[in-house]
Design an enzyme around this catalytic site. Structure first.
Site, PDB file in Angstrom:
ATOM      1  N   HIS A 211      29.842  54.893 -35.715  1.00 44.83           N
ATOM      2  CA  HIS A 211      30.300  55.226 -34.363  1.00 44.83           C
ATOM      3  C   HIS A 211      31.821  55.373 -34.335  1.00 44.83           C
ATOM      4  O   HIS A 211      32.540  54.475 -34.767  1.00 44.83           O
ATOM      5  CB  HIS A 211      29.861  54.115 -33.412  1.00 44.83           C
ATOM      6  CG  HIS A 211      30.065  54.409 -31.978  1.00 44.83           C
ATOM      7  ND1 HIS A 211      30.637  53.521 -31.108  1.00 44.83           N
ATOM      8  CD2 HIS A 211      29.768  55.516 -31.243  1.00 44.83           C
ATOM      9  CE1 HIS A 211      30.659  54.050 -29.892  1.00 44.83           C
ATOM     10  NE2 HIS A 211      30.149  55.260 -29.946  1.00 44.83           N
TER      11      HIS A 211
ATOM     12  N   GLU B  27      29.968  59.841 -36.022  1.00 48.94           N
ATOM     13  CA  GLU B  27      30.042  60.347 -34.644  1.00 48.94           C
ATOM     14  C   GLU B  27      31.493  60.257 -34.228  1.00 48.94           C
ATOM     15  O   GLU B  27      32.188  59.292 -34.571  1.00 48.94           O
ATOM     16  CB  GLU B  27      29.173  59.473 -33.719  1.00 48.94           C
ATOM     17  CG  GLU B  27      29.154  59.932 -32.260  1.00 48.94           C
ATOM     18  CD  GLU B  27      30.191  59.267 -31.368  1.00 48.94           C
ATOM     19  OE1 GLU B  27      30.251  59.621 -30.185  1.00 48.94           O
ATOM     20  OE2 GLU B  27      30.973  58.412 -31.841  1.00 48.94           O
TER      21      GLU B  27
ATOM     22  N   ASP C 181      34.428  61.778 -30.888  1.00 47.64           N
ATOM     23  CA  ASP C 181      34.559  62.383 -29.557  1.00 47.64           C
ATOM     24  C   ASP C 181      35.676  63.430 -29.575  1.00 47.64           C
ATOM     25  O   ASP C 181      36.761  63.157 -30.084  1.00 47.64           O
ATOM     26  CB  ASP C 181      34.925  61.288 -28.550  1.00 47.64           C
ATOM     27  CG  ASP C 181      33.969  60.110 -28.616  1.00 47.64           C
ATOM     28  OD1 ASP C 181      32.804  60.274 -28.236  1.00 47.64           O
ATOM     29  OD2 ASP C 181      34.395  59.019 -29.070  1.00 47.64           O
TER      30      ASP C 181
ATOM     31  N   HIS D  45      38.510  59.510 -27.239  1.00 42.88           N
ATOM     32  CA  HIS D  45      37.377  59.114 -26.397  1.00 42.88           C
ATOM     33  C   HIS D  45      37.688  59.218 -24.918  1.00 42.88           C
ATOM     34  O   HIS D  45      36.951  59.826 -24.140  1.00 42.88           O
ATOM     35  CB  HIS D  45      36.944  57.688 -26.747  1.00 42.88           C
ATOM     36  CG  HIS D  45      35.775  57.192 -25.955  1.00 42.88           C
ATOM     37  ND1 HIS D  45      35.909  56.659 -24.684  1.00 42.88           N
ATOM     38  CD2 HIS D  45      34.449  57.176 -26.230  1.00 42.88           C
ATOM     39  CE1 HIS D  45      34.718  56.327 -24.231  1.00 42.88           C
ATOM     40  NE2 HIS D  45      33.809  56.631 -25.144  1.00 42.88           N
TER      41      HIS D  45
ATOM     42  N   GLU E 185      30.582  64.687 -30.601  1.00 46.18           N
ATOM     43  CA  GLU E 185      30.330  64.462 -29.181  1.00 46.18           C
ATOM     44  C   GLU E 185      31.383  65.227 -28.375  1.00 46.18           C
ATOM     45  O   GLU E 185      32.578  64.954 -28.480  1.00 46.18           O
ATOM     46  CB  GLU E 185      30.356  62.974 -28.807  1.00 46.18           C
ATOM     47  CG  GLU E 185      29.975  62.832 -27.335  1.00 46.18           C
ATOM     48  CD  GLU E 185      30.134  61.441 -26.746  1.00 46.18           C
ATOM     49  OE1 GLU E 185      30.140  60.444 -27.474  1.00 46.18           O
ATOM     50  OE2 GLU E 185      30.273  61.395 -25.498  1.00 46.18           O
TER      51      GLU E 185
END
Ligand code: G3P
Ligand code: MG
Length: 248
Positions: free
Chosen positions: A16, A43, A45, A58, A118
């Site tokens: 993450h 993952e 952002d 993020h 993401e």
């Protein structure tokens, strides 16, 4: 009749924000830490700078994870790239920059690491960010496999990504599982539903599979919970605990 499941060329363990708790989120340093812990998928952002460069971040604002302040979308890439995105985590990472998405993509591709990108648009930037991520991912990955998995909580961003690069796999990210999840997954031609792990159950996993989709859960930080969810057939989990919950 049960529809076939779409291909899922991804590992079951996803780091993450790159390096979980071990490194400053959404930095290249985090990706290296994730790779050192044997994670083969990250993952992260992605959002747009003021001058339309895709960067990893993020929050809408810079305050929590950098030494900058205010909305990220108000700063150019040159301004963002000068910020320290590591010192908030620990002195060892002081000076770590906000990376361009392109730099992270090149790192992942060079090291055979799969990505879940993401799409995390700043307010009002949903369509522009979705389209920009999809087009950049298409250009950077070309025919490299596995293709990056694009996901978003923003259905506007997901729709824009779908329109820009329909061939790239998509996942719908949800804070809570909506009753009409089947219709939403079909609308954006998704391969997966990415849920809050709190909502994961054997019944939901089986229902998503029976509908012809994959299912992943964020953020699973308890090793016993991770084992349970995987035993129920969860396709992948996102974790911050790279030492306690690691790939086999
Ligand atoms: O993509 C999974 C997870 O990262 C979604 O939540 O807030 O950590 O981006 P968040
Ligand atoms: Mg995320």
């Amino acid at each position: 009749m049960t529809p076939p499941l779409p291909p899922w060329p991804y590992p079951a363990h996803i780091a993450h924000r790159g390096g979980g708790r071990l490194a400053p989120e959404n930095t290249l340093a985090a990706m290296r830490v994730g790779a050192q812990h044997r994670f083969r998928m990250f993952e992260f952002d992605v959002k747009l700078s003021r001058d339309d460069v895709l960067v990893l971040l993020h929050d809408d604002t810079l305050d929590r994870t950098t030494d900058g302040q205010g909305p990220a979308a108000a700063q150019s890439f040159a301004e963002l790239a000068r910020l320290d995105a590591g010192g908030w985590h620990s002195p060892a990472y002081m000076g770590e920059p906000v990376p361009a998405f392109e730099a992270v993509a090149r790192y992942a591709l060079a090291n055979g690491i799969a990505c879940n990108i993401e799409i995390k648009p700043s307010p009002g930037q949903e369509s522009a960010t979705g389209a920009a991520v999809a087009l950049a991912a298409r250009r950077l990955w070309r025919d490299a496999l596995p293709a990056p998995l694009l996901s978003s909580f923003s259905e506007t961003a997901l729709a824009a990504a779908q329109a820009a690069a329909p061939e790239l796999p998509r996942a719908l990210l949800v804070e809570q599982v909506p009753p009409d999840w089947r219709e939403r997954l079909a609308r954006y031609d998704c391969v997966a539903l990415n849920i809050n792990q709190r909502d994961a159950s054997r019944e939901l996993i089986e229902a998503v599979h029976a509908a012809g989709y994959r299912i992943a859960a964020w953020t699973v930080n308890d090793p016993a919970r991770a084992r349970l969810l995987l035993s129920w057939g969860l396709d992948a989990l996102f974790t911050d605990e790279l030492t306690e919950i690691s790939p086999p």
